[in-house]
Design an enzyme around this catalytic site. Structure first.
Site: not given
Ligand code: T1G
Length: 708
Positions: A64, A112, A115, A135
């Protein structure tokens, strides 16, 4: 039809849908609606027999859109309960889709993203695919069927472990667990996915409908037992948190009452978690961690960071060997210099031990260990220093020694070599005083153990060049650590803002508060341990030395108790002498009745002030508001660039609970005025250690946020 973020193209009778929404294909509103619009178009096209969904830029979906979640968690957007579970409903439709839908996963499929993938009929992953439901690192739980489909695919035990610890299954493990049905090299992904889609359409392969899988789900009693085991393992780390329980509750509900009841419970629990301050805190830390490496005027100047491939580390003690270990793990060649062969071998042994322990835990392949050790060059002279790109000095905290070392270094290295010190308290300008290299001198203050702790304070003096700083920041990121750039002052950021933590704790003990009650109150708040237990861990003698430097540097707002001196004189140095504030049977800390005698002496030295009677909450405020106040001074002086940097540094450097968002985010929930007024009252009663600083006063008067 296509949108710019989700496009559809046909490969014969197969519709290839590609998500293309940099940087990480997160499920923003346009992406989510784009996916289902393209699927509807593919369904309506009679020439299409099957569908493949994939992501561009070598990634599937990162979950998400966390910025949308942040607005909801911070109350900037209202969570429409009709929305919760909507994605789950769309994914249930996808799973029931007549035409087969194959998921082609390269890179990450997280949250997500996984998912969505699990609702498909077949998953082809690459050897480097990364599947997980992280999450809980955001203070929430999977909200689109993850708590139901993953246990049905991999079993309740493994699914619970993956969700509670936010661990990923990568490549082969994802295949072995059944998360993906096929694994191919990245360049073969689309071919394999299209072929699988045709096989499904021709009835040559059976679609996998995860919500209907029953062979691994087990019984409700099994599930409850698994959760009990998880609670035992999680132990105190789960204290104060609601989302682990919410996650386990949804999993068990789905096992006991079926998939439909499970997703309903998941949606209810997801909404509760998203509305909790914990989600706001952890999402704040997510973005704060990514903001920290961005230094205005440095990393936004299109300066190409210097390639740092060879680093010399001076000193093979605990810190030097930890730093060398971190460098070796990141593929950097390391020259380890010590003053004699005995110390050198000891340092080399520490590095070897650090790496060997990872091999033993199965976290480092033996051949990789060999390669790392082969990149280590132990020496007792400056031979080859003209080839290093950077030096990190980690010798003992002695000004004359460090000054001499930097004079020698300036002669031994190239003029463009960056000269870093791991000093934790000494002014960088003093260290470089006898050199002409101040523009390339900076601090890289690692936290012990350096090869484990994620934080590095990158310290700049007023002479440090943007290029040198930019290169050091890039190196810290290469070590997979978080660089927080700070100004050059005694104690830099974390040690400086936490000196009131120890001093106000001692003030309360001098005022009649039991030290063990104080430690427990602070521990129950969420710190990994109370200030006195932490002093025993770091060493009462170390605390006396460092505390003396900080008290001298900030003498206009300190509180000095004699309790530390009395313990020091009695050689009660803490864990290393098996006695300090606590007594130790191995690592186990027990209160020591004899401490009372030392406390009485200190109280007498303080004039036996009128005892205070405080609740646990009041103790926590009186110990932590001094930290908030000093953090505000650091913002005012430019020692810290932004409040969220302070939050990241406290969480990563001191174990401040991420679910409270860090010290500033937590203080902001109470309000600047509340903090200021409390400090003012304590200042009147107890003196300058509590005097609210001008920055905090301004924020209080204007009613401004402490984190904006
Ligand atoms: N949403 C928005 N921005 C995101 C993002 C996300 N999910 N993931 C990363 N970014 C942005 C981050 O802020 C940065 O921005 C850029 O992307 C690069 O990230 C429905 C509700 C994917 C492994 O927890 O673990 O899904 O600083 O520096 O080292 O049930 O980002 O460049 O402006 O971390 O290559 C669950 C979170 C969400 C994954 C990549 N997903 N992200 O790592 O790059 S909740 C997560 C990460 C959800 C569902 C629920 C990592 C990465 P900027 P980065 P990276």
């Amino acid at each position: 039809m296509s949108s710019e973020v989700v496009r559809l193209e046909k490969q014969g009778d197969v519709a290839l849908i590609t998500i293309d929404s940099p940087p990480v294909n997160s499920l923003s509103q346009p992406v989510t609606s784009g996916i289902f619009d393209r699927i509807a178009e593919a369904n309506a096209d009679s020439s299409v027999r099957a569908i493949v969904l994939t992501g561009a830029h070598e990634n599937f979906i990162a979950g998400a859109d966390i910025s949308e979640l942040q607005n909801l968690a911070d109350g900037k957007a209202k969570l429409d309960t009709k929305n919760v579970g909507r994605l789950t409903g769309k994914l249930d439709e996808l799973e029931a889709n007549k035409k087969p839908v194959v998921m082609a996963i390269d890179g990450f499929a997280l949250g997500g993203g996984l998912e969505v993938a699990m609702a498909g009929h077949w998953r082809v992953g690459t050897t480097r695919c990364r599947c997980g439901l992280p999450e809980l690192t955001l203070g929430i739980i999977p909200g689109a069927g993850g708590t139901q489909r993953l246990p049905r695919i991999v079993g309740v035990q493994k699914a619970t472990e993956m969700m509670l610890t936010s661990t990923e299954a990568r490549g082969k493990e994802a295949l072995d667990l059944g998360i993906i049905q096929e694994m191919v090299e990245p360049d073969k992904l689309l071919i394999a996915a299209v072929a699988a889609a045709r096989k499904l359409a021709d009835g040559q392969a059976k679609p996998v409908r995860a919500s209907q899988l029953a062979d691994k789900i087990g019984t409700a009693d099994d599930a409850r037992a698994i959760m009990q085991g998880a609670r035992m393992i999680g132990g105190d780390k789960m204290r104060n948190l609601i989302h682990p329980e919410m996650c386990m509750d949804a999993i068990v509900c789905g096992v006991a009452e079926g998939y439909a009841a499970g997703v309903k419970r998941e949606a209810e629990n997801f909404a509760k978690c998203l509305a909790s301050p914990q989600a706001a805190g952890m999402i704040h830390i997510f973005f704060a961690t990514r903001a920290a490496p961005k230094v205005p005027g440095v990393t936004d100047q299109k300066l190409e960071p210097k390639k740092i491939e060879r680093v010399a580390v001076l000193g093979g003690g605990t810190m030097g060997s930890g730093i060398a270990t971190a460098l070796l793990q990141a593929g950097v060649e390391v020259a380890l210099k010590e003053v004699n062969d005995e110390f050198l071998q000891a340092g080399r042994g520490r590095i070897d031990g650090n790496l060997q322990s990872r091999v033993k835990k199965g976290k480092l392949a033996p051949d990789k260990y060999e390669q790392m050790m082969a990149r280590l060059r132990p020496q007792t002279d400056y031979a080859g220093f003209d080839k290093v790109d950077m030096v990190i000095e980690a010798v003992i905290e002695n000004i004359e020694l460090k000054q001499g070392v930097f004079v020698d270094l300036e002669k031994a290295v190239r003029p463009d070599c960056i000269l870093a010190s791991n000093t934790s308290t000494i002014d960088l300008e003093v260290i470089g005083a006898r050199t002409k290299a101040q523009d390339r001198i900076l601090g890289t203050h690692f936290f012990s153990p350096a090869h484990v702790m994620p934080l590095v304070e990158v310290v700049r003096s007023k002479h440090t060049s943007p290029q040198a700083l930019n290169s050091a920041i890039a190196l810290v990121k290469k070590l997979k650590k978080t660089p927080v750039t700070v100004g050059n002052c005694v104690g830099f950021l974390v040690n400086r803002i936490f000196f009131p933590y120890g001093q106000t704790a001692l003030l309360l003990v001098d005022h009649g508060i039991d030290p063990y009650k104080l430690d427990k109150a602070v521990y129950d708040f969420g710190m990994p341990m109370g200030p006195f237990r932490m002093s025993d861990l770091a060493g009462v003698d170390v605390g006396k030395f460092a505390g003396g430097i900080l008290a001298k540097a900030y003498s206009d707002h300190t509180y000095i108790s004699t309790l530390v001196d009395h313990l020091f004189e009695a050689k009660r140095f803490g864990e290393k002498t098996k006695i300090g504030y606590y007594k130790y049977d191995g690592k186990k800390a027990e209160p020591d009745p004899a401490l009372a005698g030392f406390v009485q002496k200190a109280r007498a030295d303080a004039g036996n002030p009128k005892p205070l009677a405080l609740s646990d909450a009041e103790i926590v405020e009186r110990v932590l508001f001094g930290v908030v106040n000093e953090a505000c001074r650091c913002l005012d002086e430019g020692i810290a660039i932004r409040p969220s940097d302070i939050d990241v540094a406290c969480v990563m450097g001191m174990g401040f609970p991420a679910y409270r968002g860090g010290i500033m985010k937590w203080a902001d929930t109470l309000g600047a005025k509340y903090v200021h007024d409390k400090l003012s009252a304590w200042h009147k009663a107890h003196g300058p250690v509590y005097e609210p600083c001008a920055y905090l006063k301004r924020k209080a008067e204007k009613g401004e946020s402490l984190v904006k």
